[in-house]
Design a protein around this motif. Sequence first.
Motif, PDB file in Angstrom:
ATOM      1  N   LYS A  49      33.467   9.120 -27.621  1.00 32.57           N
ATOM      2  CA  LYS A  49      32.719   9.382 -26.386  1.00 32.57           C
ATOM      3  C   LYS A  49      33.505  10.297 -25.444  1.00 32.57           C
ATOM      4  CE  LYS A  49      29.513   5.566 -26.097  1.00 32.57           C
ATOM      5  NZ  LYS A  49      29.126   4.340 -25.406  1.00 32.57           N
TER       6      LYS A  49
ATOM      7  N   ASP B 284      27.883   5.469 -34.767  1.00 34.98           N
ATOM      8  CA  ASP B 284      28.874   4.401 -34.609  1.00 34.98           C
ATOM      9  C   ASP B 284      28.438   3.191 -35.434  1.00 34.98           C
ATOM     10  OD1 ASP B 284      31.068   3.079 -33.695  1.00 34.98           O
ATOM     11  OD2 ASP B 284      30.572   3.205 -31.560  1.00 34.98           O
TER      12      ASP B 284
ATOM     13  N   LEU C   1      34.297   3.944 -19.711  1.00 30.54           N
ATOM     14  CA  LEU C   1      35.095   4.925 -20.451  1.00 30.54           C
ATOM     15  C   LEU C   1      36.167   5.497 -19.519  1.00 30.54           C
ATOM     16  CD1 LEU C   1      35.501   6.584 -23.048  1.00 30.54           C
ATOM     17  CD2 LEU C   1      33.879   8.247 -22.111  1.00 30.54           C
TER      18      LEU C   1
ATOM     19  N   TYR D 212      24.979  10.387 -29.281  1.00 27.49           N
ATOM     20  CA  TYR D 212      25.648   9.157 -29.731  1.00 27.49           C
ATOM     21  C   TYR D 212      24.601   8.099 -30.099  1.00 27.49           C
ATOM     22  CZ  TYR D 212      28.209   4.771 -29.488  1.00 27.49           C
ATOM     23  OH  TYR D 212      28.737   3.538 -29.793  1.00 27.49           O
TER      24      TYR D 212
ATOM     25  N   LYS E 140      33.103  13.709 -26.755  1.00 26.06           N
ATOM     26  CA  LYS E 140      31.717  14.136 -26.463  1.00 26.06           C
ATOM     27  C   LYS E 140      31.616  14.644 -25.018  1.00 26.06           C
ATOM     28  CE  LYS E 140      27.207  11.952 -25.487  1.00 26.06           C
ATOM     29  NZ  LYS E 140      26.477  13.182 -25.268  1.00 26.06           N
ATOM     30  N   LYS E 141      32.197  13.835 -24.113  1.00 29.97           N
ATOM     31  CA  LYS E 141      32.104  14.182 -22.691  1.00 29.97           C
ATOM     32  C   LYS E 141      32.735  15.553 -22.428  1.00 29.97           C
ATOM     33  CE  LYS E 141      33.397  11.904 -18.400  1.00 29.97           C
ATOM     34  NZ  LYS E 141      34.129  10.737 -17.881  1.00 29.97           N
TER      35      LYS E 141
ATOM     36  N   THR F 112      35.310   4.240 -30.698  1.00 28.46           N
ATOM     37  CA  THR F 112      34.156   4.617 -29.876  1.00 28.46           C
ATOM     38  C   THR F 112      34.615   5.361 -28.628  1.00 28.46           C
ATOM     39  OG1 THR F 112      33.081   2.618 -30.630  1.00 28.46           O
ATOM     40  CG2 THR F 112      32.119   3.669 -28.706  1.00 28.46           C
TER      41      THR F 112
ATOM     42  N   ARG G 207      32.102  -1.181 -21.714  1.00 27.79           N
ATOM     43  CA  ARG G 207      31.338   0.065 -21.667  1.00 27.79           C
ATOM     44  C   ARG G 207      31.979   1.133 -20.792  1.00 27.79           C
ATOM     45  NH1 ARG G 207      26.399  -3.527 -20.419  1.00 27.79           N
ATOM     46  NH2 ARG G 207      28.231  -4.542 -19.589  1.00 27.79           N
TER      47      ARG G 207
END
Length: 382
Positions: free
Chosen positions: A70, A149, A25, A91, A73-74, A66, A23
């Motif tokens: 992400k 996803d 990132l 998400y 997205k960030k 993924t 998890r």
Amino acid sequence: MNIFEELGDKNSVFKCKKFLDHRFLPDNLPHREDQIKSVAKYWVEALKNVTPPDVTVYGKTGTGKTAVAKFAKKQLDQISKEKNVNVRVEYIRCTDFTTEYQVIARLCQQMGQDVPYRGWTKAEVINAFRNLFKKNVFGNDLILIIILDEIDILLKNDGDGLLYTLTRTDNVSIASISNFVDFKQFIKPRVRSSLRDREIVFPPYNAQQLVDILQERSKLSFNDGVLHDEVIPLCAALAAKEEGDARYALDLLRTSGELADEKSTDMVYEEYVREAKDQIEHNKVTDIVMTLPSQQQKVLESLIYLTNRKEEITSGRLYDVYKDITKGDSVSYRRIFDFINELEMLGLISTKTVSRGRGKGRTNLITLQCDMELLEDAMWTG
Ligand SMILES: Nc1ncnc2c1ncn2[C@@H]1O[C@H](COP(=O)(O)OP(=O)(O)OP(=O)(O)O)[C@@H](O)[C@H]1O
């Protein structure tokens, strides 16, 4: 001494294990610069208040799909806040929310609208979702990018209704992520034609790329100098064989470190990586077998029996043995085909259609795909 204090004080090769977690990132995704740019190139439209085209991301498991979504997205969240533009990226993992209702309810919840996970009609939930685009909520200039996803799971489970709804909601852009290139077979033409998507393909990582990824992560997670020189290259080589899966490479590295801690050595050695490989494989097979429904386990038992007898396994022969094993408490021959498909999806078996020659038709040959000893171990000792 307190057990937690004792364990907490124990020497460890890890500096901070959470950086090896799936998890986490990272701020930097080596060898994915092109893919990040491809996504950003479409999403940048949102900053000019134009709805970006839909995007479809394909690639085998662990190729960073993924992570890239992400990451983008960030960055988009950050810049839209700075520039004060009305853009949101949400998400959703479709293994957690597996129906159209659940996904839309979840989207509403993430956007601060209290919608229950059951009890309303689908139309009510869709209405609540569309209301978010009204003036008094987020405003009718809101642009919403939705990352779906593992969309293949939802499409198989619930059909293409979700995509139908979302492609018919103004100012929504969909980013679908799938492990299977052919997931669009689950989308009917009426929806496919409104999904004007751009496709981005994620190739598997090669061994050298995996070395770079592991090196970055290991600097964050391990103490200096605890990894023997061969550890990272071996993790990378083994994962490159497993279709370039970065998640597997990270699992190998983490498990090797855990083995070093268990053995109270202050270095991680090459042989721990091989041990880690066996342990991961063992856990995977055990997890799959333990969660199989009992009829499926019986099918697997029949497969083991036939494999041990070195017999050629056709579906007909498998069904005969299965009937013997279940002693009458058996499912129909048709259901066996579903079971065979499921076992193949789980990677436990493979099937091949062979022709028996003119007039004799075609038949399906089944082969077990995982180590027999491991499988028997998982079946009978758990
Ligand atoms: N280029 C990279 N640099 C650093 N870490 C990476 C990179 N690519 C993948 N990873 C890491 O590998 C793991 C798996 O990546 P990710 O979940 O993005 O794969 P995926 O393609 O989405 O896989 P799946 O289809 O199985 O969900 C994550 O922990 C992710 O942070």
